[in-house]
Design a protein around this motif. Structure first.
Motif, PDB file in Angstrom:
ATOM      1  N   SER A  94      -1.940   3.889  -0.632  1.00  0.00           N
ATOM      2  CA  SER A  94      -1.093   4.476   0.407  1.00  0.00           C
ATOM      3  C   SER A  94      -1.906   4.825   1.651  1.00  0.00           C
ATOM      4  O   SER A  94      -3.140   4.720   1.676  1.00  0.00           O
ATOM      5  N   ASP A  95      -1.222   5.293   2.687  1.00  0.00           N
ATOM      6  CA  ASP A  95      -1.854   5.622   3.959  1.00  0.00           C
ATOM      7  C   ASP A  95      -2.883   6.740   3.798  1.00  0.00           C
ATOM      8  O   ASP A  95      -2.710   7.673   2.990  1.00  0.00           O
TER       9      ASP A  95
ATOM     10  N   LYS B 136      -0.775   3.154  -8.431  1.00  0.00           N
ATOM     11  CA  LYS B 136      -0.501   3.628  -7.076  1.00  0.00           C
ATOM     12  C   LYS B 136      -1.411   4.792  -6.745  1.00  0.00           C
ATOM     13  O   LYS B 136      -1.504   5.763  -7.499  1.00  0.00           O
TER      14      LYS B 136
ATOM     15  N   GLY C 217      -2.270   0.455   2.670  1.00  0.00           N
ATOM     16  CA  GLY C 217      -1.488   1.016   3.764  1.00  0.00           C
ATOM     17  C   GLY C 217      -2.274   1.111   5.055  1.00  0.00           C
ATOM     18  O   GLY C 217      -3.287   0.428   5.252  1.00  0.00           O
TER      19      GLY C 217
ATOM     20  N   LYS D 193      -0.661   8.995  -0.906  1.00  0.00           N
ATOM     21  CA  LYS D 193      -1.086   9.244   0.473  1.00  0.00           C
ATOM     22  C   LYS D 193      -2.138  10.348   0.532  1.00  0.00           C
ATOM     23  O   LYS D 193      -2.010  11.399  -0.091  1.00  0.00           O
TER      24      LYS D 193
END
Length: 274
Positions: free
Chosen positions: A197-198, A213, A171, A216
């Motif tokens: 993620s970010d 995954k 991300g 964030k």
């Protein structure tokens, strides 16, 4: 990243190059060639990257033409590169100017070369993309598959021995240190690499394996082996990785605080969670 920002970055690069030329006259000719005599940040990138990656496969002039056309037809990657440069300057305490990442930091350079390889991959110029991947690996010891998808505002700190697999996703505003692997768990095919993620920070030599995954604002401790999903805003560490606490900031990638012991929960980790 606004176009005005890329213009401002280019202006700062020229100012820094002129100042350095005055204090280090021996560098004037190369700084003039790479920066001062250029017309845009995109042109500076094309010239500096082609100089680094020139080989028996493609000459510097051939690469410069390829890169120039890629930047002309895909202006968003120039904006992404500007965001990466700002990220490096803001997060790397060893960075004292915008010239340094552009000319010396192989993490920044490898990432920008990957961005062009990714453009070629998406355009079905597969062999050319793979050739660039090979050159990037040889020159920088960084192996990013051209099919991987990477956002903007990325810091690849040191970057030596970084591996990013074909179906990996990264991300925005992520920081990754050297020796990290975003890899598979075997010879499986299909979607098989991590999704980052970010705002995630990944410590040195962490190994993230499989189609997992990372949420964030998560934080991965140095040397961790991560085989399962990591929730948002959680710190994991160890082999195999387990939850040890929470980052003390929403986006640990921006703070670059690598001491994960500061994130440890007050309660001990139970044996069942190890």
């Amino acid at each position: 990243m606004a176009k005005d920002t890329t213009k401002e970055i280019f202006s700062n690069l020229v100012k820094e190059a002129l100042a350095l030329s005055n204090s280090e006259p021996l560098l004037k000719s190369i700084l003039d060639e790479l920066i001062v005599f250029r017309q845009s940040f995109a042109e500076v990138l094309a010239v500096s990257l082609s100089r680094k990656l020139a080989s028996s496969f493609l000459s510097r002039s051939q690469l410069e033409l390829l890169f120039t056309v890629a930047y002309r037809d895909n202006p968003t990657i120039v904006e992404d590169s500007a965001a990466d440069l700002l990220a490096t300057m803001e997060r790397d305490p060893a960075c004292r100017s915008s010239l340094e990442p552009l000319l010396f930091f192989k993490g920044f350079q490898a990432l920008q070369a990957y961005r062009i390889a990714h453009v070629f991959w998406k355009s079905n110029r597969i062999f050319l993309a793979e050739m660039l991947q090979s050159l990037i690996s040889q020159k920088f010891s960084v192996d990013i598959h051209p099919a991987a998808k990477i956002g903007h505002g990325i810091l690849l700190d040191h970057a030596t021995n970084l591996v990013v697999g074909e179906t990996a996703r990264i991300g925005n505003n992520v920081s990754i240190l050297h020796g990290v692997t975003l890899g598979g768990t075997g010879n499986e095919v299909g979607d098989r690499h991590p999704k980052i993620s970010d705002g995630v920070m990944i410590g040195a030599h962490a190994q993230l394996l499989g189609n997992i995954k990372i949420g964030k604002g998560a934080k991965i401790g140095a040397g961790a082996v991560v085989l399962e999903d990591v929730p948002p805003h959680v710190t994991v560490a160890g082999v195999p990785a387990v939850k040890v606490g929470h980052p003390d900031t929403a986006l640990p990638s921006l703070e670059m605080q690598q001491d994960f012991t500061r994130d440890v929960d007050s309660r001990p980790i139970s044996k069942s969670s190890k």
